[in-house]
Design an enzyme around this catalytic site. Structure first.
Site: not given
Length: 222
Positions: A13, A37
């Site tokens: 998204v 991350k």
């Protein structure tokens, strides 16, 4: 402002797009930045400049070196699957405690540190945890990223209520415009999410607009 967790209401998204825009806006405002991350799958070791870690490093103004990659994403897997599935294919395991400890040790080194999750809010990130468990363990304010595809309103509001139910502070919802000619109207999607989001700011991230405007607004609210 010191650290935020960028989470998705669904996979693909625009979490990394939003995270990179925030990092760029913070640097433009003269602030030091860092990105984590911790877990990434679908990673091609031979060509990773446009991977999530590669894009985050570039947004931080850091070189794309092996050492820099290790400092951003230590748990990297080849298969484009949920990380525990990808890890099992390599004979490896993932534990929430180890990931959380690694993240906590790196949260205080910059004016803004962004921790980016994987997939959607409830996507498995470890053998024993979803992304929500990592978010809860870290206890950081959350920037929730949703899309504008058909069904995105439900996904976004469900993720928002799920995060709130765990006592997490959602400081903003970003609606990242989905690709395709048949997706619902972005402005209407933003308005409908805003109508049901309570006090949480809802910010639109159009694909055809410069990120500087909306990312500066987002940064100002953190």
């Amino acid at each position: 402002m010191s650290a935020v967790f960028v989470a998705g209401a669904h996979t693909d998204v625009g979490k990394t797009h939003v995270a990179c825009a925030l990092l760029t806006a913070a640097r433009a405002a003269g602030r030091s930045v860092a990105a984590l991350k911790p877990v990434v799958s679908g990673f091609d070791r031979a060509d990773w400049a446009q991977s999530d870690p590669g894009r985050l490093l570039a947004a931080c103004g850091r070189p794309l070196t092996d050492d820099a990659l290790d400092a951003v994403s230590p748990w990297r897997f080849v298969a484009p699957l949920a990380p525990p599935m990808a890890a099992r294919r390599e004979g490896r395991s993932l534990g929430l405690a180890e990931i959380a400890v690694w993240c906590r040790a790196r949260l205080d080194g910059a004016d803004l540190t962004i921790v980016e999750g994987v997939g959607g809010l409830m996507s498995p990130i470890a053998d024993d945890a979803t992304g929500l468990e990592l978010m809860t363990a870290l206890g950081l304010p959350v920037v929730l990223v949703g899309g504008s595809y058909l069904g995105a309103i439900s996904h976004t509001l469900t993720a928002l209520e799920t995060a709130r139910g765990r006592g997490l502070a959602v400081c903003a919802v970003v609606i990242s415009q989905s690709s395709g000619s048949d997706v619902p109207d972005l402005a209407e999607t933003i308005a409908d999410v805003r109508r049901h989001s309570g006090w949480v700011p809802v910010i639109g991230a159009p694909r055809d607009a410069e990120a500087g405007g909306w990312s500066a607004t987002l940064l100002a609210g953190l």
